[in-house]
Design an enzyme around this catalytic site. Structure first.
Site, short mmCIF file in Angstrom:
data_model
loop_
_atom_site.label_atom_id
_atom_site.label_comp_id
_atom_site.label_asym_id
_atom_site.label_seq_id
_atom_site.Cartn_x
_atom_site.Cartn_y
_atom_site.Cartn_z
N SER A 39 0.85 -1.19 0.00
CA SER A 39 0.00 0.00 0.00
C SER A 39 0.88 1.24 0.00
CB SER A 39 -0.94 -0.02 1.22
OG SER A 39 -0.22 0.32 2.39
N HIS A 66 -0.71 1.04 -3.94
CA HIS A 66 -1.84 1.97 -3.88
C HIS A 66 -1.30 3.39 -4.02
CE1 HIS A 66 -4.03 -1.23 -1.26
NE2 HIS A 66 -3.99 -1.55 -2.53
N ASP A 158 -6.01 -6.09 0.60
CA ASP A 158 -5.72 -6.28 -0.82
C ASP A 158 -4.53 -7.22 -0.98
OD1 ASP A 158 -5.88 -6.01 -3.51
OD2 ASP A 158 -5.04 -4.00 -3.61
#
Length: 889
Positions: A39, A66, A158
């Protein structure tokens, strides 16, 4: 090769799609591709990972992070500082080459096909972005066993679902140790999902990955082993024997290629090059047998996978079954190989939606039996709790209708869960479910060899009702069983059962194997399969035909009536008020009290208790009855229930509940009768109070449920707020990382500037538009008495050695005209400085003050003065001879 082509290959850019390669089990992709997921807060872990990747690893690395689309993407530049590998931002159609790092751009989803990367725009209405899961799934389908997933520091979940897809294709999953992760949500989610093959700090993972793939090149198929024992069978068969002995499951019906891929993964992880070495390792480590068993059971499931299949079930199959079956009937379905239950719940949701779309006199029910070999998967399916990543597969409307939001994700609603019965079952050896309307066995037959598939299809035909439907996966067919099933129109693998007069081949399945102690509970469930569905009416009638044929009721141990046989209206009647099917509430007159005592005695002693010659009501003309209370122990399906039989009394017989024998008036007897009647009335009052209390408790329970729903709603709001805060936190992490990088660049620039000015030995002074000191070089302290605290003060207020009264005037003139000015200025101690005043221009060409430099020209000035003196003396000397000649003349 042309120069342009060479540059294209060097950059990993493909002008056109390469020819389709076969990714069968026999062909291996040319080099491994390692996908790194993190992330926004995982930059530190990415840098630590890439810093330890060797230049000649022979692997390609794809970074999926991300990224905030609102901020400038600096990730490639940041990573390039930590690795010697070339780092490039991915462009659409870029071909992956080894020994290179590819970075996903912001606000894009990434996919791969035949080794070529493609960028996709993320649809706004499809829920939160899960770019890591998206690419992991794509890589698993394209690169299969040569793919690796690396999950690093990050928030959220995720990557877990995509990592499971990687493992399904026999890839490998590496996870950062949570203790070393700055944010451990993503890594802990992967570990909890059971998809992590290796857990280690980020800096150790590159060596573990390289060792895994380097060793994988040395592993040989069992048939190629030179030391295979022809008498004892191949090494793979020995592995299966060890699996069967410890777990009780026989995997010999699976395809050899499927088994080999699973075994090869475990061998690579333990750096073993031959199957014989792995057999030895299995015998020495029983825990490895359990891990291999779980490896064999890896299954990928999801809600509404292959959307056209579910659309067809909802619009064609379900309406047809609903119209063909009588109103109020119960449809039966079996989902074989259900894994963690997503497909079974999807079938229940589709049925509910189909029922809403048709007109039926009575609501039908759907009973779904979902089975799988993996007990852990069944346990997770029963919980019905799934991560927020299902938002990618389940529409917002279905989430709102069939799920409730909880802290850990989404939980399937109670109505849907009640439609599904989960059980552990071995499809090959356990008894199947029968009288089915739908049998779903998707993506399971592909793992069995052709002989086992040939045996299972007739079994499926036998299990289905006439007109029932068989649903298979996209890669599965009915093969030669065209006489048993007929396909529906369309590309979906949905078949209708065909009636056939030909005798079916007799099925011969192996018996379940006996397991060693320690797995008894699991073995019993697998060996015997799920309990048969109980038909209470059939079982009760069978019992009565064997023993009795009177009026009778079948009740639970609490007295609730389950089944009524014969005419019982003489003994039982509905009570006034709310409907209550309890034996003691419905018993007429005097039977109420005596029946309660007899029933309690039978339950306590587990023996048959008979009460004879009981008066039904206060009027003796109504007749008498014998009551027999029979606790049931056999058959097993009725165990724990109680049969109560009512038979007309044959005559005046002594009763266990002793009736009154004396007909003479007796005061004591009358008194006892009154006391008994009074006690019975009190007992009746107590029962009514107990029922009232029970109703109050039910009312309180409903209120608590209402409060619970309000709390759940509040929890959903808090969860939403938490997700928004988490997204904001990730954005702040990105901004913070950018600021840290810029701060490092600024610090480096300041150091460069300081060293530059020190090396030139030039006194420099920076002023703002108001002639306040902004910054000065250390050499300025020797000219103007400047100290660090003078920053911000007007330069004209500071004591100076310069004899420069026009400093303020000259600086304002330069600010006005923007024309540089240069003067030689003396100092009070006899030195001279060349002062140069120029405007301070920003990057945007804005004037933001002045820069004044002072260069010591004292020596030059002294030389100039000496030269001027020499010149004057020479001129004077030259003038004297001329004057003398003039006097003579």
């Amino acid at each position: 090769m042309k120069q342009s082509d060479e540059e294209s290959v060097a950059l990993g850019k493909s002008a056109e799609l390469p020819e389709r390669r076969s990714h069968g089990l026999e062909e291996t992709p040319p080099f491994p591709i390692v996908a790194l997921g993190a992330s926004a807060g995982g930059l530190e872990a990415l840098e630590s990972f890439l810093k330890h990747v060797p230049v000649d690893s022979g692997m390609a690395f794809v970074v999926v992070q991300h990224l905030d689309p609102q901020h400038e993407d600096m990730l490639p530049e940041l990573l390039q500082r930590r690795t010697e590998l070339p780092v490039c931002r991915i462009e659409d159609g870029m071909t992956v080459v080894p020994d290179r790092v590819y970075v996903i751009p912001p606000n894009r989803d990434l996919s791969i096909l035949h080794g070529v990367l493609f960028l996709l725009e993320h649809p706004v209405e499809s829920g939160p972005r899960q770019p890591i899961d998206f690419f992991f799934r794509s890589l698993a389908e394209d690169w299969r066993q040569r793919s690796a997933a690396v999950i690093l520091s990050g928030m959220g979940m995720d990557g877990s679902a995509g990592a499971r897809a990687i493992k399904e294709q026999c890839g490998v999953v590496f996870v950062q140790d949570p203790a070393s992760a700055k944010f451990d949500s993503m890594v802990r989610s992967a570990i909890d999902e059971g998809v992590a093959d290796v857990i280690a700090p980020a800096e150790e993972l590159p060596d573990r990955i390289a060792e895994y793939f380097r060793h994988g090149l040395l592993v040989t198929m069992p048939s190629e082993e030179p030391d295979a024992d022809p008498k004892g069978g191949s090494g793979m068969e020995k592995v299966l024997i060890l699996l069967r002995r410890q777990t009780g499951y026989d995997f010999s019906a699976y395809k050899s290629s499927t088994l080999w891929r699973r075994i090869e993964r475990r061998m690579n992880l333990h750096h073993l090059g031959a199957v014989t070495d792995y057999v030895r390792y299995l015998r020495e480590n029983s825990q490895e047998v359990e891990l291999l068993f779980r490896e064999m059971l890896i299954g990928v499931s999801g809600f509404f996978r292959d959307a056209p299949v579910w659309d067809r079930l909802e619009t064609v199959v379900m309406p047809e079954l609903i119209h063909e079956r009588p109103d109020g009937a119960t449809l039966r379905a079996w989902v074989a190989g259900c894994s963690t239950g997503e497909e079974a719940y999807s079938l229940a949701m589709v049925f509910m939606e189909a029922m809403d779309a048709v007109e039926a006199a009575q609501r039908m029910r759907l009973q779904i039996f979902a089975t799988d070999l993996d007990k852990d998967a069944i346990d997770r399916a029963r919980m019905g709790l799934y991560p927020v990543t299902i938002e990618k597969d389940v529409s917002e409307e279905r989430l709102r209708r069939f799920f409730t939001r909880e802290e850990g994700g989404y939980r399937v609603g109670k109505k849907i869960r009640e439609m599904v019965v989960f059980a552990t079952q071995n499809l090959i050896s356990d008894a199947p479910f029968t009288k089915l309307d739908i049998l779903s066995c998707r993506n399971l037959l592909i793992y069995f060899h052709a002989e086992m598939q040939k045996k299972l299809l007739p079994l499926f035909h036998y299990c289905l009702n006439p007109g029932g439907f068989l649903v298979l996966g996209n890669a599965e067919t009915i093969g030669p069983a065209t006489d048993l099933f007929a396909p529906l129109a369309g590309k979906e693998r949905i078949y209708r059962r065909v009636e056939t007069s030909a005798p079916l081949e007799r099925m011969h399945f192996p018996v379940a194997f006996t397991l060693p102690s320690g797995r008894g509970g699991a073995v019993a469930a697998v060996a015997h399969g799920p309990p048969p569905v109980m038909d209470i009416q059939t079982q009760a009638n069978g019992f009565l035909l064997q023993h009795y044929a009177p009026a009778a009721v079948l009740v639970s141990e609490s007295g609730d009536i389950l089944y009524i046989n014969g005419r019982t209206n003489r003994y039982l009647e509905p009570a006034a008020g709310r409907a209550n099917w309890n034996l003691f509430v419905m018993a007429r007159g005097e039977l109420n009290h005596i029946l309660f005592e007899v029933f309690r005695r039978a339950i306590r002693t587990k023996e048959v208790v008979v009460a004879k010659n009981l008066q039904v009501e206060s009027d003796p003309a109504k007749g008498r009855v014998d009551i027999t209370v029979h606790p049931i122990t056999e058959p097993a399906s009725l165990q724990g229930m109680v049969m109560v039989l009512f038979t007309e009394a044959a005559g005046e017989t002594a009763s266990e509940v002793k009736p009154v024998k004396s007909a003479k008036p007796n005061t004591r007897l009358a008194e006892m009768s009154r006391e008994l009647r009074h006690a019975q009335e009190e007992l009746q009052v107590l029962r009514e109070e107990m029922q009232t209390t029970g109703e109050e408790l039910k009312s309180s329970n409903e209120e608590l449920q209402s409060a619970n729903e309000e709390l759940q709603s509040m929890n959903e709001e808090l969860t939403t707020s938490k997700e928004e805060m988490q997204a904001m936190n990730e954005e702040l992490q990105v901004v913070n990382q950018d600021l840290m990088t810029k701060l490092q660049d600024l610090s480096r620039t300041n150091n460069d500037m300081k060293n530059l000015l020190s090396s030139t030995d030039t006194a420099t002074l920076f002023l703002d538009n108001d002639l306040n000191v902004r910054w000065f070089a250390p050499q300025m302290a020797d000219i103007i008495n400047l100290v660090p605290s003078d920053v911000g003060r007007p330069v004209t207020d500071i004591v100076s050695r310069l004899e420069y009264p026009g400093l303020a005037q000259d600086t304002r003139e330069v600010l006005r005209t923007l024309t540089p000015m240069m003067k030689d200025i003396p100092t009070s101690d006899g030195r001279w400085f060349a002062a140069r005043i120029i405007p301070y221009r920003t990057k945007e060409s804005m004037i933001d003050g002045l820069v004044i430099t002072f260069l010591d020209v004292t020596e030059r000035r002294n030389i100039a003065d000496e030269l001027e003196g020499c010149k004057s003396r020479l001129q004077a000397a030259a003038a004297k001879p001329e004057a003398g000649r003039g006097e003579k003349s």
